[in-house]
Design a protein around this motif. Structure first.
Motif, PDB file in Angstrom:
ATOM      1  N   ILE A  53       0.843  -1.199   0.000  1.00 30.01           N
ATOM      2  CA  ILE A  53       0.000   0.000   0.000  1.00 30.01           C
ATOM      3  C   ILE A  53       0.876   1.246   0.000  1.00 30.01           C
ATOM      4  N   VAL A  54       0.497   2.224  -0.803  1.00 28.47           N
ATOM      5  CA  VAL A  54       1.135   3.533  -0.781  1.00 28.47           C
ATOM      6  C   VAL A  54       0.255   4.440   0.095  1.00 28.47           C
ATOM      7  N   LEU A  55       0.723   4.734   1.280  1.00 27.63           N
ATOM      8  CA  LEU A  55      -0.050   5.495   2.267  1.00 27.63           C
ATOM      9  C   LEU A  55       0.292   6.978   2.178  1.00 27.63           C
ATOM     10  N   VAL A  56      -0.734   7.818   2.041  1.00 29.22           N
ATOM     11  CA  VAL A  56      -0.542   9.266   2.038  1.00 29.22           C
ATOM     12  C   VAL A  56      -1.669   9.910   2.840  1.00 29.22           C
ATOM     13  N   GLY A  57      -1.446  11.146   3.274  1.00 28.34           N
ATOM     14  CA  GLY A  57      -2.506  11.861   3.965  1.00 28.34           C
ATOM     15  C   GLY A  57      -1.995  13.018   4.782  1.00 28.34           C
ATOM     16  N   GLY A  58      -2.844  13.469   5.686  1.00 27.28           N
ATOM     17  CA  GLY A  58      -2.551  14.556   6.603  1.00 27.28           C
ATOM     18  C   GLY A  58      -3.496  14.442   7.774  1.00 27.28           C
ATOM     19  N   HIS A  59      -3.509  15.443   8.648  1.00 25.58           N
ATOM     20  CA  HIS A  59      -4.403  15.311   9.818  1.00 25.58           C
ATOM     21  C   HIS A  59      -5.608  16.225   9.701  1.00 25.58           C
ATOM     22  N   LEU A  60      -6.755  15.663  10.067  1.00 29.88           N
ATOM     23  CA  LEU A  60      -8.036  16.352   9.945  1.00 29.88           C
ATOM     24  C   LEU A  60      -8.266  17.340  11.078  1.00 29.88           C
TER      25      LEU A  60
ATOM     26  N   ILE B 119      -3.847  26.059   6.908  1.00 32.52           N
ATOM     27  CA  ILE B 119      -2.504  25.562   6.580  1.00 32.52           C
ATOM     28  C   ILE B 119      -2.126  24.375   7.447  1.00 32.52           C
ATOM     29  N   ASP B 120      -2.793  24.224   8.586  1.00 30.53           N
ATOM     30  CA  ASP B 120      -2.452  23.142   9.520  1.00 30.53           C
ATOM     31  C   ASP B 120      -3.741  22.483  10.030  1.00 30.53           C
ATOM     32  N   ASP B 121      -4.248  21.479   9.312  1.00 29.22           N
ATOM     33  CA  ASP B 121      -3.611  20.867   8.165  1.00 29.22           C
ATOM     34  C   ASP B 121      -4.636  20.623   7.059  1.00 29.22           C
ATOM     35  N   GLY B 122      -5.565  21.616   6.913  1.00 27.96           N
ATOM     36  CA  GLY B 122      -6.501  21.502   5.808  1.00 27.96           C
ATOM     37  C   GLY B 122      -5.796  21.373   4.483  1.00 27.96           C
ATOM     38  N   ALA B 123      -4.707  22.118   4.313  1.00 28.15           N
ATOM     39  CA  ALA B 123      -3.943  22.045   3.075  1.00 28.15           C
ATOM     40  C   ALA B 123      -3.395  20.647   2.843  1.00 28.15           C
ATOM     41  N   GLY B 124      -2.894  20.006   3.894  1.00 27.63           N
ATOM     42  CA  GLY B 124      -2.282  18.692   3.739  1.00 27.63           C
ATOM     43  C   GLY B 124      -3.260  17.624   3.299  1.00 27.63           C
TER      44      GLY B 124
END
Length: 467
Positions: free
Chosen positions: A276-283, A293-298
Motif C-alpha cells: 500500500i502507498v499510504l498518504v494523507g494529513g491530519h483532519l 494551513i495546519d492541516d486543511g492544506a495537507g
C-alpha cells in the motif's frame, strides 16, 4: 596579487580533492511521459483549493474533543465518496481529551497592561480567580534548565526564546523545546506556572497554541503562550530592571476519554501483494483559526493528487490509501491508532503533508536498495517543479511516523517553512494564507510521486528499523 591569492589557494584545494568527491552528475534516468502528463495536469487543477475551502468554511476549527471533530469526520466521508474514492470509512479509536476554558493574562506591576495568552495543550488550571505572582525571566530554555531546583516556588517562570524563520523549519525543533518540555521542567523546579514566548516567527499579538507534555508523576502546572509582541513587551520591562508581576487565568483541564477516528479512502491497485502507498494529513486542528494551513492544506493536497491519479486511464499497480488522521495536534493518537489497526498489512511507502501550502522545494526518501531506481525516476519527474533531491533520510511526521517505525519506506516532500510559523497554531491560520499557485505546485509534486511509486515495477520491501 593579494586579492587573487585566496582564489588560487581555493583552486589548489579543489584539485587536491579526490575526483570521486568532486561534483558528479546523477545517473541518466529516462523520464516517464505518463507521469509528466499527470504532473502538468495538476498545475491547472483546483481540487485541493476546493477541499480546503470547503473544510474551513463548512466545518471551521476542528479541535479534538469539540463538537466540530465528529462533524469534520462526517464531512470528510461525504467529500471523499463524492470524489469517487473506494472503501471510504471511519476507523474509530478513543483518546484522552484536554479542554480549553477561560484564559487571560495581564501585567499587574510595574505597569498594568492586558496581554494576549493561550493555554498550551495539557496545561493545568490556575485556582479560581487565577494566580497573581512575580515572574522569573529566562532568555532561553537552557537558562531555565540551569536554574536551581526549588528556586521557582511561588513564581511564574517566563521563557522568552526567539524563533527565526528557516526554509526547512529546523528552528521549530530547536526553539520549540520551551513549549514541548519547558512546562514539565518548570513544574519540577517548583514553579507555580509558566508562560513562554509563542513558538513562532511573527511579531504580532496572536498567540500560538500547541501541546506540551508532563512526565508521569509530575503534576501539570498552568502553562500558557504569550503572543510574540506581548512577550517582547514583558522582556523590555525586565531589561529596564523592573520587578514584573503577572496575573494569569487558565481554566484548562483534562475531561476524560472521548471517541475519535481516522477517515480512510482508497484507490485500489491491481496487485494486492505489491503493498500500500499510504498518504494523507491530519483532519484535526487547533481552535484559534480555521486550520487552513495546519492541516486543511495537507489533507487537500494528498487527496487531490490521489484523485488525479485515480482518474487517469488504467490501474496503478499498488493501492493508494488516503488517510485523514483524526488526531495529530493533541498527541498523535491518529497515527498510533492507524499503525496498530493495520499492523498486519504490507505497506510499500508512507508519506504525509503537514507543513502548510507553500512550494515543495526538496524530496527525500528511504527506499530500500532494490527500489533506488524509483527515487531516480522521481527526481526526474520533480525537477521541472524546482524540487531538488535531498541527502537525508525522511522523518515522515507524527501521523505516518508510527508505521514508518515498523520498517516502511518513507518519502518526504518538504515545503518551504519561511512563512509557515508566522501563522502556525494562531488565529491567522485561515484560508487567505494559502496561495493557490503554490498549492497547485504541491499537488503536482504529490501527483508525480504517487504516479511514480504506485506503478513502479520494482518491489519495495521493508527497510531495517532505526535503533
Amino acid at each position: 596579487m593579494t586579492r587573487i591569492a585566496p582564489f588560487l589557494a581555493a583552486c589548489a584545494a579543489i584539485t587536491a580533492v579526490p575526483l570521486a568527491a568532486q561534483r558528479t552528475a546523477a545517473p541518466p534516468t529516462a523520464g516517464d511521459a505518463k507521469v509528466a502528463a499527470l504532473r502538468d495536469k495538476a498545475l491547472t487543477d483546483d481540487t485541493a483549493y476546493a477541499i480546503v475551502e470547503g473544510l474551513t468554511t463548512e466545518v471551521g476549527p476542528r479541535m479534538t474533543g469539540t463538537e466540530a471533530a465528529p462533524r469534520a469526520r462526517a464531512w470528510a466521508v461525504a467529500r471523499l465518496k463524492a470524489m469517487g474514492f473506494k472503501n471510504v470509512r471511519i476507523e474509530p479509536y478513543q483518546l484522552p481529551v484536554w479542554s480549553r476554558g477561560t484564559e487571560s493574562a495581564a501585567l499587574v506591576a510595574p505597569y498594568a497592561q492586558t496581554l494576549h495568552v493561550v493555554g498550551l495543550g495539557n496545561s493545568g488550571a490556575t485556582p479560581a480567580g487565577g494566580l497573581t505572582l512575580p515572574i522569573v525571566y529566562f532568555p532561553t530554555y537552557n537558562d531555565l534548565a540551569l536554574a536551581a531546583d526549588d528556586s521557582l516556588k511561588g513564581k511564574i517562570a517566563f521563557v522568552s526564546n526567539a524563533m527565526q524563520p528557516t526554509q526547512d523549519g529546523s528552528s521549530y525543533g530547536s526553539q520549540g523545546t520551551a513549549r514541548f518540555v519547558g512546562p514539565n521542567l518548570a513544574a519540577k523546579k517548583g514553579a507555580a506556572a509558566i508562560v513562554i514566548r509563542s513558538i513562532g516567527t511573527d511579531h504580532g499579538r496572536g498567540p500560538h497554541a500547541g501541546n506540551t507534555n508532563f512526565e508521569p508523576g509530575v503534576t501539570p502546572i498552568p502553562a500558557g503562550a504569550l503572543s510574540v509582541a506581548d512577550a517582547e513587551q514583558v522582556e523590555r520591562l525586565v531589561k529596564l530592571g523592573k520587578s514584573v508581576t503577572l496575573k494569569l487565568v487558565l481554566d484548562d483541564r483534562q475531561v476524560g476519554t472521548r471517541d475519535s477516528g481516522n477517515v480512510v479512502a482508497e484507490v485500489p491497485g491491481s496487485d494486492p501483494k505489491a503493498g500500500i502507498v499510504l498518504v494523507g494529513g491530519h483532519l484535526d486542528s487547533w481552535d484559534l483559526g480555521t486550520g487552513a494551513i495546519d492541516d486543511g492544506a495537507g489533507v487537500a493536497i494528498t487527496a487531490a493528487a490521489a484523485k488525479i491519479v485515480m482518474d487517469a486511464p488504467g490501474t496503478m499497480r499498488r493501492t493508494i490509501r488516503v488517510v485523514w488522521f483524526g488526531d495529530e495536534e493533541s498527541g498523535g493518537f491518529g497515527g498510533a491508532a492507524y499503525a496498530k489497526a493495520h499492523a498486519g498489512e504490507r505497506h510499500a511507502t508512507a508519506a504525509e503533508s503537514d507543513f502548510g501550502a507553500d512550494n515543495v522545494w526538496r524530496f527525500e526518501s528511504s527506499l530500500p536498495d532494490a527500489a533506488k531506481p524509483i527515487a531516480d525516476r522521481l527526481a526526474v519527474a520533480l525537477s521541472p517543479l524546482g524540487i531538488i533531491r535531498g541527502a537525508d533520510a525522511p522523518h515522515g511526521g507524527t501521523d505516518v511516523g508510527p508505521i514508518i517505525a515498523t520498517g516502511v519506506a518513507g518519502i518526504d516532500l518538504n515545503q518551504s517553512g519561511q512563512r509557515y510559523f508566522d501563522w502556525h497554531h494562531t488565529p491567522e491560520d485561515t484560508l487567505d494564507r494559502i496561495d493557490p499557485v503554490q498549492l497547485r505546485q504541491n499537488v503536482a509534486a504529490w501527483t508525480a510521486m504517487l504516479a511514480t511509486v504506485a506503478d513502479a515495477p520494482e518491489e519495495i520491501g521493508p527497510i531495517a528499523p532505526k535503533n
